[in-house]
Design a protein around this motif. Structure first.
Motif, short mmCIF file in Angstrom:
data_model
loop_
_atom_site.label_atom_id
_atom_site.label_comp_id
_atom_site.label_asym_id
_atom_site.label_seq_id
_atom_site.Cartn_x
_atom_site.Cartn_y
_atom_site.Cartn_z
N LEU A 157 0.83 -1.21 0.00
CA LEU A 157 0.00 0.00 0.00
C LEU A 157 0.86 1.26 0.00
CD1 LEU A 157 -3.01 -0.69 2.42
CD2 LEU A 157 -3.09 -0.27 -0.04
N ARG A 158 1.90 1.25 0.79
CA ARG A 158 2.80 2.41 0.84
C ARG A 158 3.49 2.62 -0.50
NH1 ARG A 158 6.48 0.54 5.19
NH2 ARG A 158 7.70 2.39 4.67
N LYS A 159 3.86 1.52 -1.16
CA LYS A 159 4.46 1.64 -2.49
C LYS A 159 3.48 2.25 -3.48
CE LYS A 159 7.91 -2.10 -2.54
NZ LYS A 159 8.26 -3.41 -3.17
N ALA A 160 2.22 1.81 -3.39
CA ALA A 160 1.20 2.33 -4.30
C ALA A 160 0.98 3.83 -4.08
CB ALA A 160 -0.11 1.57 -4.13
N VAL A 161 0.90 4.23 -2.82
CA VAL A 161 0.73 5.65 -2.51
C VAL A 161 1.93 6.44 -3.01
CG1 VAL A 161 0.64 7.32 -0.61
CG2 VAL A 161 -0.80 5.28 -0.55
N ARG A 162 3.12 5.91 -2.83
CA ARG A 162 4.31 6.58 -3.34
C ARG A 162 4.25 6.73 -4.86
NH1 ARG A 162 9.98 3.55 -2.66
NH2 ARG A 162 8.94 2.19 -4.17
N THR A 163 3.82 5.68 -5.55
CA THR A 163 3.70 5.73 -7.00
C THR A 163 2.74 6.83 -7.44
OG1 THR A 163 4.18 3.36 -7.23
CG2 THR A 163 3.02 4.42 -9.06
N LEU A 164 1.59 6.92 -6.77
CA LEU A 164 0.61 7.94 -7.14
C LEU A 164 1.14 9.34 -6.86
CD1 LEU A 164 -2.78 6.38 -5.98
CD2 LEU A 164 -1.68 6.26 -8.21
N LYS A 165 1.78 9.52 -5.72
CA LYS A 165 2.33 10.83 -5.40
C LYS A 165 3.37 11.28 -6.43
CE LYS A 165 1.68 10.79 -0.36
NZ LYS A 165 2.36 10.72 0.97
N LYS A 166 4.24 10.37 -6.82
CA LYS A 166 5.29 10.71 -7.78
C LYS A 166 4.72 10.98 -9.17
CE LYS A 166 9.22 8.48 -7.61
NZ LYS A 166 10.23 7.40 -7.53
N SER A 167 3.51 10.43 -9.44
CA SER A 167 2.86 10.68 -10.73
C SER A 167 2.05 11.97 -10.72
CB SER A 167 1.93 9.51 -11.06
OG SER A 167 2.65 8.31 -11.22
N GLY A 168 1.98 12.62 -9.55
CA GLY A 168 1.22 13.86 -9.45
C GLY A 168 -0.25 13.66 -9.17
N ALA A 169 -0.65 12.43 -8.82
CA ALA A 169 -2.06 12.16 -8.53
C ALA A 169 -2.48 12.87 -7.25
CB ALA A 169 -2.28 10.66 -8.40
N GLN A 170 -3.62 13.55 -7.31
CA GLN A 170 -4.14 14.24 -6.15
C GLN A 170 -5.01 13.28 -5.32
OE1 GLN A 170 -3.36 17.57 -5.35
NE2 GLN A 170 -1.88 17.09 -6.96
N PRO A 171 -4.91 13.36 -3.99
CA PRO A 171 -5.84 12.57 -3.18
C PRO A 171 -7.24 13.14 -3.31
CG PRO A 171 -4.53 14.04 -1.81
CD PRO A 171 -3.98 14.17 -3.19
N PHE A 172 -8.22 12.42 -2.78
CA PHE A 172 -9.59 12.90 -2.79
C PHE A 172 -9.73 14.03 -1.77
CE2 PHE A 172 -9.77 8.83 -4.85
CZ PHE A 172 -10.70 9.03 -5.87
N SER A 173 -10.90 14.64 -1.73
CA SER A 173 -11.08 15.88 -0.98
C SER A 173 -10.76 15.76 0.50
CB SER A 173 -12.52 16.39 -1.17
OG SER A 173 -13.45 15.41 -0.78
N ASP A 174 -10.79 14.55 1.04
CA ASP A 174 -10.47 14.38 2.47
C ASP A 174 -8.98 14.16 2.71
OD1 ASP A 174 -10.01 11.70 1.68
OD2 ASP A 174 -12.12 11.25 1.98
N GLY A 175 -8.17 14.20 1.63
CA GLY A 175 -6.72 14.05 1.78
C GLY A 175 -6.21 12.63 1.70
N TYR A 176 -7.07 11.67 1.36
CA TYR A 176 -6.70 10.27 1.27
C TYR A 176 -6.86 9.75 -0.15
CZ TYR A 176 -6.64 9.62 6.36
OH TYR A 176 -6.35 9.68 7.71
N TYR A 177 -6.04 8.77 -0.50
CA TYR A 177 -6.28 7.97 -1.69
C TYR A 177 -7.27 6.86 -1.30
CZ TYR A 177 -2.16 10.39 -3.48
OH TYR A 177 -1.28 11.36 -3.88
N VAL A 178 -7.72 6.09 -2.29
CA VAL A 178 -8.70 5.04 -2.05
C VAL A 178 -8.16 3.70 -2.57
CG1 VAL A 178 -10.97 4.15 -2.72
CG2 VAL A 178 -10.72 6.54 -2.07
N ALA A 179 -8.32 2.65 -1.77
CA ALA A 179 -7.93 1.30 -2.19
C ALA A 179 -9.17 0.41 -2.19
CB ALA A 179 -6.87 0.73 -1.26
N LEU A 180 -9.47 -0.20 -3.34
CA LEU A 180 -10.60 -1.12 -3.48
C LEU A 180 -10.09 -2.54 -3.27
CD1 LEU A 180 -12.15 0.55 -6.62
CD2 LEU A 180 -13.25 0.43 -4.39
N VAL A 181 -10.67 -3.26 -2.31
CA VAL A 181 -10.16 -4.58 -1.93
C VAL A 181 -11.28 -5.60 -1.88
CG1 VAL A 181 -8.33 -3.52 -0.54
CG2 VAL A 181 -10.46 -4.21 0.56
N THR A 182 -10.90 -6.88 -1.94
CA THR A 182 -11.83 -7.99 -1.76
C THR A 182 -11.94 -8.33 -0.27
OG1 THR A 182 -10.22 -9.78 -1.82
CG2 THR A 182 -11.00 -8.95 -3.94
N PRO A 183 -13.00 -9.01 0.15
CA PRO A 183 -13.08 -9.46 1.56
C PRO A 183 -11.90 -10.34 1.96
CG PRO A 183 -15.24 -9.61 0.54
CD PRO A 183 -14.27 -9.28 -0.57
#
Length: 308
Positions: A157-183
């Motif tokens: 998860l930390r790697k994914a967040v790092r990847t998005l930050k380095k790509s310039g991806a903005q978090p959602f309005s609450d300041g977080y990214y979102v991860a969709l997961v299975t049960p």
């Protein structure tokens, strides 16, 4: 004198049916909620063109006095999105409708409506699963090398967040990214002591549909319909797909909105094609729908194994 045995009475010893069907609940459909809706005007063809200007890089070259230097050129990228129609229907006879315990119109409408929403969710899910930013759990290099022991951890998860930050991806309005997961992935992730349950915090924007917690800059959203690559791992194990998103990563477009419409044709409505008023149909239809990763660099896919 003839004695009638119990088997001979079987026509009178009918099964008693409970007229209330067992409750079923539609799967949690979460994939549509993080995309941007782009209405498609009617009578405007079947393809929508999205364009993005390529950002300009920093240029530290100094200017010579009186010389402006060479002009730079602007460039853009075009992404084309083509509408598709989706739909399905069931056909029943008047005799079946009049005699069957369970086939009333309301139940048929709900079944078909649920199928339509499930289909649209799957279309969006499958598009998100095409993300080319891929992280394989356990340090593995490919999907077919993943085992059940290569579970999702905070490291991925930390790697994914790092990847998005380095790509310039903005978090959602609450300041977080979102991860969709299975049960299944949730089960493994909740072993981490850093996992914060949704009951332990509040968000200004409210709780997301399917949200179960957050961890290292990601709000974790669970859905039973998350992508699973069945039998694609080492030794034929299933591989889960976790989609981590920044804002504006994907969008969808539709002629009539993102909700499928249910179409009911009662017996007799077909005219001479149904001369004795025997056939009725119930179906759902999306007149035109498409989902697309519009900014692929703002999405990241983690592939992992999971506990049995």
């Amino acid at each position: 004198m003839m004695t009638t045995q119990t088997p001979a009475l079987s026509p009178g010893m009918i099964t008693t049916y409970n007229k209330n069907l067992l409750k079923t609940f539609e799967p949690l459909l979460a994939h549509l909620q993080f995309g941007d809706m782009h209405p498609f005007p009617k009578n405007s063809g079947t393809t929508m063109s999205f364009r993005k200007l390529i950002p300009l890089e920093a240029d530290t070259t100094t200017l010579t006095e009186g010389q402006p230097g060479d002009a730079q050129q602007l460039a853009e990228v075009e992404i084309l999105v083509k509408l598709n129609q989706y739909g399905k229907y069931i056909e029943t006879t008047d005799l079946l409708d009049l005699t069957h315990f369970d086939l009333n119109l309301d139940r048929k409408i709900k079944l078909l409506g649920d199928q339509g929403r499930l289909t649209i969710d799957a279309v969006v899910r499958d598009e998100l699963a095409t993300s080319t930013n891929v992280i394989f759990a356990g340090g593995k290099a490919s999907r077919d090398a993943l085992t059940k022991e290569d579970k999702l951890t905070t490291k991925e998860l930390r790697k994914a967040v790092r990847t998005l930050k380095k790509s310039g991806a903005q978090p959602f309005s609450d300041g977080y990214y979102v991860a969709l997961v299975t049960p299944d992935t949730t089960y493994d992730l909740q072993d981490d002591d850093n996992f914060v349950k949704v009951s332990q915090y509040q968000m200004k924007e409210g709780i997301l549909k399917g949200e179960i917690g957050h961890l290292f800059g990601c709000r974790i959203v669970e859905t039973t319909e998350a992508k699973v690559f069945e039998g694609a791992g080492a030794g034929g194990v299933d591989v889960a797909s976790v989609i981590v998103l920044g804002q504006y990563a994907y969008g969808y477009t539709s002629l009539t909105g993102a909700e499928p419409r249910v179409i009911v044709n009662p017996a007799g409505s077909a005219g001479t094609a149904d001369p004795l008023h025997q056939i009725s149909t119930v179906g759902w239809k999306m007149d035109g729908f498409a989902a697309k990763l519009l900014q692929p660099e703002y999405a990241c896919r983690i592939e992992c194994g999971f506990s049995a």
